[in-house]
Design an enzyme around this catalytic site. Structure first.
Site, PDB file in Angstrom:
ATOM      1  N   CYS A  63       3.348 -12.361   4.069  1.00  0.00           N
ATOM      2  CA  CYS A  63       3.208 -13.976   4.317  1.00  0.00           C
ATOM      3  C   CYS A  63       1.911 -14.889   4.467  1.00  0.00           C
ATOM      4  CB  CYS A  63       4.025 -14.406   5.911  1.00  0.00           C
ATOM      5  SG  CYS A  63       5.599 -13.570   5.887  1.00  0.00           S
TER       6      CYS A  63
ATOM      7  N   GLU B 287      -7.765   6.338  -8.247  1.00  0.00           N
ATOM      8  CA  GLU B 287      -7.385   4.508  -8.171  1.00  0.00           C
ATOM      9  C   GLU B 287      -7.305   4.414  -9.417  1.00  0.00           C
ATOM     10  OE1 GLU B 287      -7.835   2.987  -5.956  1.00  0.00           O
ATOM     11  OE2 GLU B 287      -8.729   1.035  -7.131  1.00  0.00           O
TER      12      GLU B 287
ATOM     13  N   TRP C 151       7.742 -13.201   2.537  1.00  0.00           N
ATOM     14  CA  TRP C 151       7.541 -11.971   2.147  1.00  0.00           C
ATOM     15  C   TRP C 151       8.822 -11.263   3.063  1.00  0.00           C
ATOM     16  CZ3 TRP C 151       6.555  -6.700   2.937  1.00  0.00           C
ATOM     17  CH2 TRP C 151       6.704  -5.690   1.799  1.00  0.00           C
TER      18      TRP C 151
ATOM     19  N   LYS D 182      -0.917  -8.869  -1.175  1.00  0.00           N
ATOM     20  CA  LYS D 182      -3.079  -9.098  -1.362  1.00  0.00           C
ATOM     21  C   LYS D 182      -2.985  -7.969   0.154  1.00  0.00           C
ATOM     22  CE  LYS D 182      -7.001  -8.518  -2.512  1.00  0.00           C
ATOM     23  NZ  LYS D 182      -7.161  -7.775  -3.612  1.00  0.00           N
TER      24      LYS D 182
ATOM     25  N   GLU E  65       0.380   0.015  -9.956  1.00  0.00           N
ATOM     26  CA  GLU E  65       0.337  -1.357  -9.487  1.00  0.00           C
ATOM     27  C   GLU E  65       0.952  -3.014 -10.895  1.00  0.00           C
ATOM     28  OE1 GLU E  65      -2.542  -2.221  -5.568  1.00  0.00           O
ATOM     29  OE2 GLU E  65      -3.630  -1.332  -7.463  1.00  0.00           O
TER      30      GLU E  65
HETATM   31  C1  F6R Z   1      -4.651  -1.555  -4.062  1.00  0.00           C
HETATM   32  C2  F6R Z   1      -4.641  -2.482  -3.241  1.00  0.00           C
HETATM   33  C3  F6R Z   1      -4.277  -1.821  -1.600  1.00  0.00           C
HETATM   34  C4  F6R Z   1      -5.193  -1.796  -0.589  1.00  0.00           C
HETATM   35  C5  F6R Z   1      -4.336  -1.736   0.651  1.00  0.00           C
HETATM   36  C6  F6R Z   1      -6.167  -1.613   1.662  1.00  0.00           C
HETATM   37  O1  F6R Z   1      -5.194  -2.818  -4.903  1.00  0.00           O
HETATM   38  O2  F6R Z   1      -5.103  -3.331  -3.201  1.00  0.00           O
HETATM   39  O3  F6R Z   1      -3.767  -0.187  -1.959  1.00  0.00           O
HETATM   40  O4  F6R Z   1      -6.737  -1.262  -0.960  1.00  0.00           O
HETATM   41  O5  F6R Z   1      -3.820  -2.562   1.245  1.00  0.00           O
HETATM   42  O6  F6R Z   1      -5.788  -2.626   1.980  1.00  0.00           O
HETATM   43  P1  F6R Z   1      -7.341  -3.397   2.769  1.00  0.00           P
HETATM   44  O7  F6R Z   1      -8.148  -2.059   2.802  1.00  0.00           O
HETATM   45  O8  F6R Z   1      -7.000  -5.061   2.221  1.00  0.00           O
HETATM   46  O9  F6R Z   1      -7.612  -2.967   4.052  1.00  0.00           O
END
Ligand code: F6R
Length: 611
Positions: A2, A484, A73, A606, A491
């Site tokens: 959100c 990765e 969300w 995100k 995704e």
């Molecule tokens: C994949 C992606 C997610 C983040 C995960 C952790 O492309 O973006 O797997 O890596 O949600 O997020 P952060 O790094 O912001 O803790």
């Protein structure tokens, strides 16, 4: 997850809030809404994109100088108009937006139902709003006090912002566990989940801490702690330009961010690594070098792509520093009862610095006495602030939902830590230390060379866009890159993909191999190269299609593989920083070929600020 935006001042609130919601779209959402206050409170909300909300409001009188907006969300209750925020109190005089989860909403809802409250949505947010309203009507002198009393009973995570028709010159906000930034303008304030909706109006911001409440008027920002005492707001200057959060001529943020990697890695090295002098200077490390050198164990905690960076760091730290390293999924680490001993150092890896699982895992570990070192991209984020020391990745804002430049920047920081620590411990010779520094310094140019292959990767993506499954294989330092590559493809293209250590293939996944299965080898030249060549032959013998990311001029692999993508030669330890780039492009172009929304893939957010 959100997103929240609010405005109070003398400008028209709606355009500011709408633009802010668009800036927050990258976080992921399924519905959007605004509440505007001009004498009377009006609430508009809609399932779907912000653009749909916008077109539904064409022709409506939206004049107001204060308002709150939200992208939702779904957690409690399906995505729908009625579950979208803002929610309204029964009197219609209060509107509220909320980011987070109220865990104990059920007993509170039961009490409210008994008191005769009616609910228009299935959300935990509406429960909290009615709860606040009930206290406001019966037990409190004002809304601020009602919010304070209500929040004492709340279990969970939240940022809330309330708009009150009876107090049009005041917004009330509070946070615990979800982010809130307040931008300070001239006789106006901007509130948002992150700085991106604020940056074009002001660079002066205050990051609100957990358990703090903000009483926001056009010309005044009052911060209070739960004991109702005033706190002096700590004003920070945003180190971010508007251009950084715009597409700059690229079709998608993801492509822009993939192509920004030479600069992102360079910015990450800048001022830290000096190849000529043979030095790595990192404030956060230098101040705690003894503690890190004497660490009995390093535990790396993260999620998703950040976990993959952690996995690669495990290989590198163990190799160069001879310190035992464990890599933990934050979501598991927070709930099992991990053994944390004195002398353990936790390295937290997070792009957003707001991932709920990582944040709580770190809080738990910190309470058990662990030292927390943060490798974070977003300056001032919750994880950055919880860490006792750290190194920012300086990749700049990452808007595309799939993490790309943040990953290579995380690796760059983790490599610098390992190289510096290894040399200081004496587990890394002077020659190898200088060699690795030289190699790291060359990474930005080598990534640029890898990016020059984009057109042929686009063709490969088109060739395989209808594949049902993909397998990604790698060994040693390239194994985390295989994981990765698979994650990126899943995704962005929704193709099922698995990453495996190449040698594990024979223990199961080889059963999947058939003519229609593309198998991607991350096969840059290293000590396992011969073994990888054999693995590729095994795939070919079963008619699978071999795609390989190889070091330039690798004739052996070129002979076996159906298609190859070359990257410049690099030390095997450094090579993953470069070999990941073609896999990011493969995912991007596959999603593009399938006509998908690569910047906002379905169901994803995100920054995952709820568990
Ligand atoms: C994949 C992606 C997610 C983040 C995960 C952790 O492309 O973006 O797997 O890596 O949600 O997020 P952060 O790094 O912001 O803790």
């Amino acid at each position: 997850m959100c997103g929240i935006v609010a405005y109070i001042g003398s400008r028209e609130a709606y355009p500011i809030i709408l633009k802010g919601l668009q800036r927050l779209e990258y976080r992921g959402y399924d519905s959007a809404g605004v509440a505007l206050l001009d004498k009377e409170l009006a609430v508009y909300k809609k399932m779907g994109k912000v653009a749909e909300l916008e077109s539904s409001l064409i022709g409506t009188n939206l004049h107001a100088q204060s308002g709150i907006g939200h992208t939702r969300w779904a957690t409690h209750g399906e995505p729908s108009d009625r579950n979208a925020h803002p929610h309204r109190s029964s009197s219609g005089k209060l509107a509220m937006v909320h980011n987070g989860i109220i865990e104990n909403f059920a007993p509170i809802k039961k009490e409210l139902l008994q008191k005769g409250y009616e609910f228009e949505s299935d959300t935990d947010t509406e429960v909290l709003l009615h709860f606040i309203d009930d206290i406001y009507q019966n037990d409190a002198n004002n809304l601020e006090e009602a919010v304070r009393i209500a929040l004492k009973r709340i279990v969970g995570a939240y940022v809330i912002i309330l708009l009150d028709q009876d107090n049009p010159d005041t917004l009330i906000a509070a946070r615990k566990g979800s982010p809130l930034v307040i931008g300070i303008g001239k006789n106006e304030h901007f509130l948002a989940s992150d700085a991106s909706p604020i940056i074009e109006y002001t660079k002066e911001v205050v990051y609100i801490n957990d358990y703090e409440m903000a009483i926001v008027k056009p010309d005044e920002l009052i911060l209070k702690n739960p004991g109702n005492e005033r706190i002096t707001p700590f004003i920070t200057k945003l180190d971010m330009e508007l251009a950084a959060i715009e597409k700059g001529g690229y079709e998608h943020f993801m492509l822009k961010e993939i192509f920004e990697q030479p600069t992102a890695v360079f910015d990450c090295l800048r001022g830290r690594l000096d190849a000529k002098k043979g030095t790595i200077t990192m404030g956060g490390i230098d101040q705690h070098l003894d503690l890190l050198r004497e660490a009995k164990r390093i535990i790396i905690v993260g999620c998703g792509t950040s976990w993959h960076a952690g996995l690669l760091a495990e290989y590198v730290l163990e190799e160069l520093c001879r310190i035992p390293v464990e890599v933990e999924y934050a979501s598991e680490f927070r709930y099992r009862n991990p053994v944390i001993n004195p002398g353990d150092v936790i390295i937290a890896v997070s792009q957003s610095g707001e991932t709920a699982d990582t944040l709580v895992a770190l809080e738990n570990a910190k309470n058990k006495g662990a030292f927390i070192f943060g490798v974070v991209n977003v300056v001032g984020s919750s994880i950055a602030r919880l860490s006792q020391a750290g190194a920012y990745t300086h990749a700049g804002p990452e808007i595309g939902v799939a993490s790309t430049k943040a990953f290579t920047a995380q690796l760059t920081v983790l490599y610098m830590i390992a190289i510096k620590l290894g040399y200081s411990k004496g587990t890394l010779s002077k020659e190898r230390y200088q060699h690795l520094i030289n190699e790291l310094a060359m990474v930005p140019d080598k990534i640029q060379d890898a990016l020059n292959e984009a057109a042929s990767i686009e063709n490969l993506a088109k060739k395989h866009q209808d594949a049902r499954d993909f397998l990604f294989l790698g060994r040693g330092y390239n194994f985390p890159i295989a994981l990765e590559g698979a994650l990126k493809l899943k995704e962005i293209s929704y193709i099922h993909a698995e990453g495996y250590p190449a040698a594990e293939m024979k223990h199961g996944p080889i059963a999947l191999v058939e003519e229609s299965l593309p198998v991607v080898f991350v096969a840059t030249r290293d000590i396992y190269h011969e073994k990888l060549v054999s693995n590729a032959r095994e795939i070919k013998a079963r008619k699978g299609q071999v795609l390989a990311v190889i070091t330039e001029n690798d004739d052996l692999f070129e002979e076996i593989a159906d298609d190859t993508i070359s990257v410049p030669a690099a030390d095997e330890l450094i090579a993953p920083l470069i070999s990941v780039v073609p896999l990011q492009l493969l995912a991007y172009y596959t999603g593009l070929a399938k006509g998908l929304d690569v910047d906002k893939p379905r169901n994803l957010a995100k920054s995952v600020t709820v568990e």
